[in-house]
Write a protein that holds these residues in place. Structure first.
Motif, PDB file in Angstrom:
ATOM      1  N   THR D 101       0.831  -1.194   0.000  1.00 54.54           N
ATOM      2  CA  THR D 101       0.000   0.000   0.000  1.00 54.54           C
ATOM      3  C   THR D 101       0.871   1.251   0.000  1.00 54.54           C
ATOM      4  OG1 THR D 101      -0.097  -0.049   2.389  1.00 54.54           O
ATOM      5  CG2 THR D 101      -1.952  -1.016   1.225  1.00 54.54           C
ATOM      6  N   GLY D 103      -0.028   5.030   1.335  1.00 56.64           N
ATOM      7  CA  GLY D 103      -1.007   5.942   1.921  1.00 56.64           C
ATOM      8  C   GLY D 103      -2.405   5.345   2.008  1.00 56.64           C
ATOM      9  N   GLY D 104      -2.483   4.069   2.395  1.00 63.24           N
ATOM     10  CA  GLY D 104      -3.789   3.441   2.565  1.00 63.24           C
ATOM     11  C   GLY D 104      -4.375   2.881   1.290  1.00 63.24           C
ATOM     12  N   GLN D 105      -3.794   3.254   0.186  1.00 62.40           N
ATOM     13  CA  GLN D 105      -4.328   2.813  -1.096  1.00 62.40           C
ATOM     14  C   GLN D 105      -3.434   1.705  -1.623  1.00 62.40           C
ATOM     15  OE1 GLN D 105      -5.059   6.105  -3.683  1.00 62.40           O
ATOM     16  NE2 GLN D 105      -5.056   4.866  -5.536  1.00 62.40           N
ATOM     17  N   ILE D 106      -4.027   0.751  -2.354  1.00 58.55           N
ATOM     18  CA  ILE D 106      -3.213  -0.316  -2.918  1.00 58.55           C
ATOM     19  C   ILE D 106      -2.266   0.272  -3.950  1.00 58.55           C
ATOM     20  CG2 ILE D 106      -3.252  -2.413  -4.302  1.00 58.55           C
ATOM     21  CD1 ILE D 106      -5.993  -3.007  -3.197  1.00 58.55           C
TER      22      ILE D 106
END
Ligand code: ATP
Ligand code: ATP
Ligand code: MG
Ligand code: MG
Lengths: 348, 317, 331, 503
Positions: D101, D103-106
């Motif tokens: 990931t 910043g929380g995003q894949i």
């Protein structure tokens, strides 16, 4: 085999017992007296011949609505549209009952037939859409319920009355009411519909279990691919199943229109009978005999509940909670089965 | 015409908002493979809790009350949805049936409590609702401003923003990937070390939370009290919106807005010249008929998550 | 089991009960009003709530009317009210079966010797609130929101329009029916569209559907306190329903009150005194104080308007003005 | 794995089995259907908890409570049924559960890069961006392998990896396994194919009915010994049969064109004739039109053009029922999907095509006595192991379900019997039984059309072999005059001439 059958009987029995216990707990927690509450309920359902008559009257549409749900269920379909099919059946029955003047031997069967046909038509649409476009019947039947409600209201307003809110009373030749039954039950609204319900239960059992049509319907319900492979017309069977289910629901509407009310009025909301039918079918294990028993239970609960506020100060909604919990326990029968097998093992 | 839009669109949006919240909840639940017919019942719980909280604490919290009521409704409905989760996920109940039971139970229970607490069939009217606002700046845009950004409720705009948030969560984050995997092929997810049961519980509880919000804002903004008729079919409409929107958050939002539009048209329609002579019944059944038409393939096929409706049993082939 | 109780009940006291329709005794409408009348009667006559005194049964659906009426008959109440225009079939049926019991029906007519029918001249009351609306409107656009499109509500509509036209022929009244008495969302949407189209006063005769009208009016008023918009309540004094939070104002301009309580109380008293008006239709109008405008009207309506209203009221009572009850008569 | 014991209810699936895997070896696990192989591996992978015994990895006792623990210990599994999400891309499937990931995003780009690198390192050649639904079965299996490698597995378990592959793909897989071992990985390979064990494995552990029979060095054993150990008796690999006495043509297909569900031409002007008294085997790589051909013959799907004649009568595009009644029997490829109504009793399944005929029904009413009499007879005749005829079909094991279907189809005595993958996933004993029945039909003068991906089976049972490639029959060969190598080439689309045989 027989052990399995025993479990199948024990599960609903346990569910009912658990539901009733849970209801008692709710009453205790809320500061009501469960014994007074349940005695009032029992009295209100079976206390004397009048109450018994009312209970049987309530059982009548429940059986048919339960059969409608169960018939579809057994053939792999979930008919949440019983409510709407019931409404159009009710409308059609009253329409025929009001519009014609015929000898009773023709008029009454014709009115019931009209109800069945209207319900069947209302079932045909989701059946056809499922067969032709593979649209899920749950969603279509839910939508069809609302359409039934609004359309029938409009017809009552503009066709069956002059912008009024209810139709005229049906002619006595189309009525299911009988002086005899009323005198038997001290003027309850009991009518001959119960006989029709019981016949319908036998019809459903025979059709499903004993005929080639039933074999096909069940096969298609379990496995469409294998049914196609076996040379059955899958689409035709899907439609047929919804049509028959809708017809049962339509007749349930006729019970209300020709028996209980003898007219039809504009509805602000659903009757609830169609949805209760889901509970009935489920508790009855989707079998004809089970449905009769379940309908008696739920009918008694509903009618008996009316006695609870005045006799024990308990709100009638308690019964809705009990019914919901019973459905819950039946649906979660895995738990009950688990307990039962445990018990059996320890018994050995 | 523009004037008519100024009437129709704001009311379409406030009709749609509860549906959007609830439909987004449905997206979570069904994306994880759990059918949730119980949305209606969860909305009932939300509406009930919201109203009761509002009535009870309006004096303490003042203008904050509806917001707190919304949060409390969210929490209570998500706890209530645990029943569906336990039955459908752990006890392998038929999910449609369990949802139906949720609907029965929520209505029975909330009315029972209303009778017990208030001694009558419905609650009093809530006194503190959400405020109507014009969104600063945006509402000043000519043409669009008055149509879309004036005369709205904050929760309505929140619903639309949330749809985008849910889209991001489901399609861009590990949580979303796992959620979708669990709904498509739970066993695959299981072998990848994803706790299928946990994911589904979370999803069902999210659906409860969002339906709770939907129910509470419906009751607070529209009906203002709680009775047997407060939530009558909105949950099913939300379900339809979710399917209409192909289990996609933005699709669900679009469908909900469309339903809101149809409903507002059916009401405002009587004031529009060319619709005046159309019998109301056609406008009343419009949303339902359109949903059916849409499902028959008007808008292309919708593929439900593959494992939808099937309980996951470890090791079952 | 029932025999001794019957004697006991009959000998000592007069008992009275009512069956509500699905609204219940707190519907802020005729069920509640009827119950208030019954309570007053009970208290004044020293009766206890319950069997042998005064009581009510609430119906869950229209299937319950007959059952509930029957239940009260079986509990030996001396006079049984059926509240609401949905009840006549059930009353007719039970009254036929139990010719020795006394019944009364509110808001409908049942021609049976053992049934007294209570009717209200809603058109007269509606006429008065129509006068208020006609004089108070700034935009000359007025709205009427009906519940179901049935003859009873048509009385409200016709009387109201006649009242408006009597004092303000230029005002336009827009009429919309929600199709139900319990759909607040519809009420709200209709109100929203009416206010948006410049209507400044809405009279609702729509039961709980009217809650939506109030909710819209309140929210608009909160958004812009200077906005001149009003709701006219129905059946009871709905001043409280119109309260705008955070202020001491109410959007309720006036209410057309229908004194079901007065009628119920009156009829019960008559019956107790042996003057049961079986087979008759007892009408309650302005003259009988059966309908009227709410006392809180003075909060939002200036003195001169109230005076005008009073003049019209006298004219109606005197028979100088005949208020229409249907659209046909209105024309 | 030492003395592993696993019990399901009253059933002992694994009874004190010991299996020791050395670093860098390919270790075969062999046993009949239901012997407990998959169960044992699922225990190792943490999907099941053992009821007894212990597992040690690198000498340390471990407690594998879930697949995550297995992953952490470097154990990866390629499942018998692929565990892939169809609607996801290759990368999404691989990273599922341990997503990189940002910043929380894949971080999908990083993931794709990693997958590409891994794929290149082991010669897997997989496109990280492709959707699973769009790639071949062989590719899907490579994705499964990548999943384990991505998680840094040192021990790889392959559960029947070759059952779904074409001969060419099997060869490629074998190369991949060898390269994995070279990189220091260890492999446990489950397979029913003794030949493969002989070819790639170092050692083999045999289990029978849940019990460990023993571990052998592959170099010191032979297929016959292994088969005997596995089944507990002598097994004949070559099915005994008389030369065929071919008669008149029963099935004649000319210029048949069939489109698949996506509208792509799957059967392309195909010609084929099957005579009475012969078995024609159709050899081909999966996806070359076999399924569509059979479904078109049996009427399950509509064909575009051409002709299908049965005993001279045109049957193209008739309904399945009309075709069945004309004299076609069909053992379907997917027994659960097409062959049985799993929730019907065995008895009801036995009359799936004939329920509406006398004596099973009269005037629309079923005669259950006749139905269950018939069922009892077939259960007896075809050795279907079931408690009774009222038992639901679902409760039977795969082999017994298959026997029930074959019994039903053979009993109707059709002129043409179509058998699609009749022995898929079955053990040698059951396979032997089914082959005998097919040959019996042939000897009774019936025409048999056999479709199989198992070249052994095709070679063994057929009297003639028709090779299908891209919807056409590209060659007809005599099994006695060809080799698996030649067939493999034909199936891969090379012309007969190139294979060195004149047509
Ligand atoms: N979840 C389960 N519950 C109950 N019994 C099971 C379960 N899984 C497997 N079994 C039983 O354990 C036995 C071993 O199953 P397993 O799948 O390990 O066999 P296998 O050797 O892999 O067979 P195959 O060659 O068909 O793959 C089965 O025959 C079955 O009876
Ligand atoms: N999950 C399960 N729960 C209970 N019993 C099971 C389960 N799985 C398998 N069984 C039982 O195990 C037995 C063998 O099943 P299994 O599927 O392993 O057979 P099989 O011969 O390996 O079949 P196949 O050829 O399809 O792989 C059957 O009797 C079946 O009822
Ligand atoms: Mg197996
Ligand atoms: Mg296996």
């Amino acid at each position: 085999m027989s052990e399995n059958r025993l479990t199948n009987i024990l599960v609903p029995v346990f569910a009912v017992i658990l539901g009733i216990i849970a209801g008692a707990i709710v009453m205790i927690v809320s500061g009501y007296d469960p014994i007074a509450g349940y005695s009032a309920l029992l009295y209100g359902a079976f206390g004397d011949r009048y109450y018994i008559g009312e209970t049987i009257r309530q059982v009548t549409p429940y059986i048919l609505a339960g059969l409608a749900v169960a018939f579809a269920f057994r053939t792999g379909l979930f008919n949440i549209g019983v409510e709407g099919q019931l409404i159009v059946g009710w409308l059609a029955a009253v329409w025929v009952g009001v519009a014609f003047e015929l000898p009773k031997v023709i008029h009454l069967p014709l009115a019931i037939f009209a109800a069945a046909a209207a319900g069947a038509l209302w079932g045909f649409i989701p059946g056809f859409l499922k067969a032709r476009f593979r649209v899920h019947e749950v969603i279509v039947t839910i939508m069809m319920n609302y359409i039934a409600l609004y359309v029938s209201n409009e017809i009552i307003r503009s066709v069956l009355s002059d912008q009024g809110f209810k139709s005229e009373k049906i002619h006595p030749t189309a009525s299911l009411r009988s002086e005899f039954l009323q005198s038997l039950t001290d003027y309850s609204t009991l009518h001959y519909g119960i006989i029709i319900s019981l016949i319908a239960a036998v019809v459903m059992w025979f059709l499903l279990e004993k005929t080639t049509t039933g074999y096909e319907l069940r096969a298609v319900g379990f496995n469409q691919h294998a049914s196609h492979y076996a040379g059955m017309n899958v689409n035709r069977n899907i439609i047929l199943s919804m049509v028959i289910s809708g017809a049962f629901a339509g007749i349930a509407g006729a019970m209300e229109g020709l028996g209980t009310f003898e007219n039809v009025s504009v509805k602000a909301g659903f009757t609830g009978v169609g949805f209760d039918g889901i509970a009935v079918a489920l508790l009855g294990g989707n079998s004809a005999f089970g449905i009769i028993l379940a309908a008696i239970l739920f009918g008694a609960l509903k009618v008996g509940a009316l006695e609870m506020p005045s006799a024990a100060d308990v709100p009638t909604e308690l019964v809705d909670i009990v019914i919901a919990l019973i459905i819950f326990f039946v649906a979660s029968s895995y738990l009950i089965r688990l307990v039962l097998t445990r018990l059996k093992k320890e018994g050995k | 015409m523009l004037h008519i839009l100024e009437i129709i669109i704001p009311s379409a949006i406030f009709f749609a908002a509860p549906l959007i919240f609830t439909a987004l909840g449905g997206v979570f639940s069904e994306r994880s493979g759990v059918v949730n017919i119980g949305l209606e019942g969860l909305m009932v719980i939300g509406a009930f809790t919201g109203v009761v909280f509002n009535l009870t604490f309006a004096d303490q919290f003042g203008q904050l009350t509806p917001w707190l009521a919304m949060v409390v409704a969210m929490v209570v409905a998500s706890i209530f949805s645990l029943m569906h989760a336990v039955a459908a996920i752990s006890l392998r109940a038929d999910q449609v049936v369990s949802g139906v039971a949720i609907n029965f139970l929520s209505l029975g229970l909330s009315l029972f409590l209303v009778k017990m607490w208030y001694g009558k069939g419905q609650t009093d009217q809530v006194q503190v609702g959400f405020d109507k606002i014009d969104i600063p700046i945006l509402s000043k845009i000519p043409v669009i401003g008055p149509i879309f950004f004036s005369n709205g409720y904050v929760p309505s705009y929140l619903a639309i923003v949330l749809a985008f948030v849910v889209w991001y969560v489901i399609y861009k984050t590990p949580f979303g990937l796992r959620l979708r995997a669990v709904g498509e092929h739970p066993m695959a997810a299981d072998t990848m070390g994803i706790n299928v049961t946990k994911m589904r519980y979370i999803a069902v509880m999210l659906s409860g939370a969002l339906a709770g919000i939907g129910g509470s804002i419906y009751a607070t903004i529209i009906s203002r009290d709680f009775s047997h008729a407060t939530i009558s079919g909105q949950g099913f409409m939300a379900l339809a919106a979710m399917i209409f929107g192909k289990w996609h958050p933005l699709g669900a939002m679009g469908a909900a807005l469309f339903f809101g539009f149809a409903q507002s048209l059916s009401i405002v329609g009587q004031a529009i010249p060319f619709l005046k002579n159309v019998p109301t019944v056609y406008l009343l059944i419009l949303p339902y008929a359109l949903t059916i038409l849409a499902l028959t393939g008007f808008i292309g096929r919708a593929d439900a998550p593959k494992a939808l409706g099937t309980p996951y049993e470890k090791g079952k082939r | 089991k029932e025999e001794p109780k019957k004697e006991e009940g009959k000998a000592s006291e007069f008992s009275v009960a009512m069956v509500t329709d699905v609204g219940g005794i707190d519907d802020k409408s005729f069920n509640q009003s009827a119950w208030e009348g019954l309570q007053k009667f009970g208290e004044e006559n020293g009766l206890k709530k319950g069997k042998g005194g005064y009581d009510y049964l609430q119906s869950q659906s229209d299937a319950d009317y007959a059952t509930n009426l029957n239940k009260l008959v079986r509990n030996d109440f001396d006079l049984i009210f059926g509240i609401g225009f949905l009840m006549p079939d059930a009353i007719t049926e039970i009254a036929e079966q139990k010719p020795d019991n006394k019944f009364a029906i509110v808001d409908s007519v049942v021609k049976k010797p053992n049934v007294a029918s209570i009717a209200f001249k809603e058109h007269e009351g509606s006429f008065l609130v129509g006068v208020v609306a006609g004089l108070m409107t700034k935009t000359n656009k007025i709205g009427f929101v009906g519940g179901m499109e049935i003859p009873l509500i048509e009385k409200f509509e016709s009387g109201f329009i006649a009242g408006v036209k009597a004092v303000n022929p230029n005002a336009k009244v827009e009429v919309q029916y929600a199709g139900a008495f319990d759909k607040a969302d519809k009420g709200k949407a209709i109100a929203s569209s009416m206010y948006a189209s410049g209507i400044d006063i809405i009279y609702h005769a729509a039961g709980a559907t009217g809650n939506g009208v109030f909710s819209e009016a309140i929210d608009l008023k909160k958004q812009d306190p200077n906005k001149e918009i009003w709701v006219i309540g129905v059946d009871r004094d709905q001043y409280e329903e119109g309260k705008v939070p955070g202020t001491d104002k109410s959007v309720t301009l006036t209410s057309m009150v229908k004194r079901v309580d007065v009628a119920v109380y009156d009829l019960a008293t008559k019956t107790k005194n042996g003057n049961f008006p079986g087979g008759q239709v007892v009408e309650y109008g302005l003259k009988e104080d059966g309908v009227g405008i709410a006392p809180t009207t003075k909060n939002n309506v200036p003195e001169d308007v109230l005076k005008k209203v009073d003049e019209w009221k006298q004219k109606i009572i005197n028979g100088e003005v005949k208020v229409p009850t249907t659209r046909a008569e209105l024309k | 794995m030492l003395n592993i014991r696993k019990v399901f209810g009253n059933f002992v699936a694994n009874d004190n089995i010991t299996l020791q895997l050395k670093k860098g070896e390919i270790h075969a696990l062999l046993g009949e259907n239901g012997a407990g192989k998959s169960t044992l591996m699922n225990v190792l992978f943490g999907l099941y908890q053992p009821d007894g015994g212990e597992i040690r990895v690198k000498g340390k006792k471990v407690n594998i409570v879930n697949p995550n623990v297995a992953n952490d210990l470097g154990i990866g599994m390629v499942h018998q049924h692929f565990m892939l999400v169809d609607t996801f891309t290759v990368t999404e499937n691989i990273i599922l559960g341990s997503e990189p990931t940002k910043g929380g995003q894949i971080d999908i780009e990083k993931a794709e890069q990693e997958v590409r690198e891994l794929s290149e390192r082991y010669g897997l050649a997989v496109d990280p961006k492709a959707k699973i639904a769009d790639i071949s079965v062989g590719m899907q299996q490579r994705v499964e392998i990548l999943k384990t490698l991505y998680r840094g597995a040192d021990i790889l378990i392959f559960d029947e990896p070759t059952a779904v592959l074409t001969p060419q793909e099997i060869q490629e897989l074998i190369q991949i396994m060898k390269s994995l071992v070279r990189e220091g990985k260890s492999i446990i390979l489950i397979t029913h194919k003794l030949k493969e064990i002989m070819e790639v494995c170092d050692r083999v552990t045999v289990i029978r009915r849940g019990k460990g029979i023993g571990t052998l060095n592959v170099s010191e054993t032979n297929p016959n010994e292994l088969a005997a150990l596995m089944v507990g008796r002598e097994v004949h690999f070559k099915t005994e049969k008389q030369p065929p006495k071919a008669g008149k043509p029963v099935l004649e297909i000319e210029n048949l064109v069939v489109k698949d569900s996506r509208g792509v031409t799957a059967v392309d002007h195909l010609n084929l004739t099957v005579h009475a008294g012969e078995i024609v085997g159709i050899a081909g790589v999966d996806g070359n039109g076999q399924t569509e051909l059979i479904e078109a013959i049996t009427g399950l799907i509509k064909s575009e053009s051409g002709s299908i004649r049965l005993n001279g009568k045109e049957i193209r595009n008739l309904t399945p029922r009309q075709i069945t009644e004309t004299g076609v029997g069909h053992i379907p490829q997917d027994r659960h999907k097409h062959g049985l109504v799993l929730d019907f009793s065995i008895g009801e399944n036995m009359v799936l095509q004939t329920y509406y005929k006398e004596p099973y029904s009269k005037r629309g009413v079923l005669n259950f006595k006749a139905i269950y009499d018939k069922a009892r007879q077939l259960i007896q005749e075809f050795d279907v192991r079931t408690p009774d005829e009222y038992t639901k079909a679902r409760a039977l094991s795969g082999g017994n379900q298959q026997k029930a279907i074959i019994g039903r189809e053979v009993d109707r005595d059709p002129d043409l019997l179509i058998a699609a993958q009749p022995t898929r996933g079955l053990d040698v004993g059951a396979i032997e039984f089914i082959h005998k029945r097919l040959i019996e039909q042939r000897d009774k003068g019936k025409a048999v059309l056999l479709v199989s991906f198992e070249l052994d089976e095709i070679m063994n049972v057929s009297d003639r072999i028709a090779v299908i490639y891209e919807g056409k029959i590209v060659a007809i060969v005599d099994p006695k005059e060809t080799t698996e190598q030649e067939l493999g080439l034909l199936m891969a689309g090379s012309k007969r001439k190139e294979a060195g045989v004149s047509s």
